[in-house]
Structures are given as C-alpha cells and as structure tokens.
Design a protein around this motif. Sequence first.
Motif, mmCIF file in Angstrom:
data_model
loop_
_atom_site.group_PDB
_atom_site.id
_atom_site.type_symbol
_atom_site.label_atom_id
_atom_site.label_comp_id
_atom_site.label_asym_id
_atom_site.label_seq_id
_atom_site.Cartn_x
_atom_site.Cartn_y
_atom_site.Cartn_z
ATOM 1 N N LEU A 1 -9.378 102.567 9.641
ATOM 2 C CA LEU A 1 -10.567 103.415 9.564
ATOM 3 C C LEU A 1 -11.506 103.161 10.742
ATOM 4 O O LEU A 1 -12.144 104.091 11.245
ATOM 5 N N GLN B 1 -10.150 105.054 13.590
ATOM 6 C CA GLN B 1 -10.492 106.471 13.440
ATOM 7 C C GLN B 1 -11.946 106.717 13.828
ATOM 8 O O GLN B 1 -12.271 107.721 14.478
ATOM 9 N N ALA C 1 -12.062 104.826 2.103
ATOM 10 C CA ALA C 1 -13.340 104.862 2.826
ATOM 11 C C ALA C 1 -13.961 103.475 2.785
ATOM 12 O O ALA C 1 -13.614 102.652 1.941
ATOM 13 N N GLU D 1 -16.694 105.046 7.550
ATOM 14 C CA GLU D 1 -15.648 106.020 7.851
ATOM 15 C C GLU D 1 -14.830 106.284 6.587
ATOM 16 O O GLU D 1 -14.796 105.458 5.666
ATOM 17 N N ARG D 2 -14.216 107.445 6.530
ATOM 18 C CA ARG D 2 -13.366 107.807 5.400
ATOM 19 C C ARG D 2 -12.231 108.681 5.890
ATOM 20 O O ARG D 2 -12.314 109.285 6.962
ATOM 21 N N LEU D 3 -11.190 108.750 5.101
ATOM 22 C CA LEU D 3 -10.092 109.642 5.437
ATOM 23 C C LEU D 3 -10.604 111.080 5.423
ATOM 24 O O LEU D 3 -11.544 111.419 4.701
#
Length: 290
Positions: free
Chosen positions: A55, A58, A97, A149-151
């Motif tokens: 994450l 990302q 997340a 952050e999260r998917l």
Amino acid sequence: MVKKRIRDPEVLEEAPPPKSGADDSGSDDDVDMVNVEFEWFNFKPDIDFHGVKSLLRQLFDVDSQLFDLSGLTDLVLSQPTVGSTVKVDGEDTDAYAFLTILNLHEHREKKVIKDLTAYLVEKAKSSQALAPLGNVLASSSQVGLVLAERLINVPAEIAPPMYTMLIDEIEAAVEDKEPYEFTHYLIISKTYQELASALDEEDAPRTKKSKASKTNRETFYFHPEDEVLQRHALALGSFEYSKDEGEGMADSKRAFSDMGIKPQGSMILIEASKFEGAVKAVGEYLSPPQ
C-alpha cells in the motif's frame, strides 16, 4: 514501555455498518454489489509487513523506488497502538487499507525519514501554494506525517472512522507521554488529471496544441476525503513525480475508454488546532446514508 491500547473492531460505533442484502432489488441498470464487512485492527508486524508495504508503494506511485520502503514499513509497524489496518477476512490477512502517523522530528535521524523529508522539502519548492510547508519542515515544528492508502475498490466510507480513531489514539499516546503532540499534520496523498489518449492523437489530424490545455486541466482526487481536508489547510498542492514517465504513460492507466490519467503526488498541511475539525467534516461528508 509502551502500553498497548487494544481496539475491538466489533464494538466500533464509528465504523460503517455492514450493508444488508435484503433490499438489493433494484432496476436492471443497477450495478451488482458485493456486501463486505470491514474490520479494524492494530498493526501486527508479523502479519502486516507485506500488505502495508504494498500500500505504501501504491501511495508513492513511481517515486516509491526513491525510498527504503521496507524501512518505512518497519517504522509504521513499530507503532502498533497508533493507526489502523482495515481487513475483510480476519486479523491474520493482508490489509485492504491502512492509516498511520509518524513524527518527522522524533525520527529525523532515521535514513528513511531523512530521505522522505528531503523529498517533501524539494516538492514544496515546486509550487507557491506549498511554500509554507517548506518553512514548517525546515523548522523545529512537530510535524505528524499522515500516511493513508487503500485498495482502489475499497469505499471511501472507511476513512472517517480511521481518522477518528487516529485522533483518539493520539490523545491516549500523549497522555502516556509518547511523542505524538503535534503542531501540524501533513497528509501525503495522490491526485490525477485526465488526459486525451496519445494513441488517439496519433491517428488524428495534426493541429497546433494549446499550452493552456495543459495548464488548465482539472485535478481529481483518488481519496474523496482530501477535498474536505484541503478546506482546512494551511498549505496544499499537487506535484509532479520525480520518476514521472511522461504523458504517454497515461495510456496505461486509462480511467475511461477515451481518456488516460496522469497521477501526481499531493500534500495537505493542517495546523493541529484545525485537524479535529477537519476530521469531523470528513465524517459528515462521507458518512454512509442511514
């Protein structure tokens, strides 16, 4: 010795309730929905390393290669009672997340924080709107770096309880004489701009390009809560990634069939006195309908 503050995900009043499938009968145009029950947990180093590191990669996008992500992940996981992970299939699974906060001043001698702080200072120079951030980072201010952050397919409604719990955990940590008494909160996030496909332009007649078309592009948010948080900001702005591969790369990240997207980094600096109000506003904005 740090006293662990245990959180039971089943009794969190702030957490969005699971949706019932009883009333899911809609029109033929409705999108099929999958009902998922999210659970909130403290960080567990032996379980969460790979999920949190992914994450973080990302979150920082192409610039993630500039940092020691393993070192940053270890630092996040070293604070098990501050911050949260959100999971679906129980505590022993990867996070969907996470949200946490790091004291930049407290960890200033750690290489990963030195590198990250130097990066943020450099990016603050890219925009007049971010100039106050550079001054704060160069001072002895106690800046809390918020990493969240999260998917992509995780709903934004999980954000309010994560931020609310963070405030409660910071208050408890300060009571325990831990270094979480901040003067400012700095939220690292991402934005994007939609671009016409370079592939489509190859087939189109050549025309004189307008410089204004590049400078006046609308900015969109990966995290809807950022739109609310920025209203309470001392400084905010987006910046180009250092490892940006150009507008042509946007074709590999198309948001729609005829558009590509160009991700950018984003920073939101909020004074400590305004942070709780900002979090409350996020909750009002993103609370699920009753």
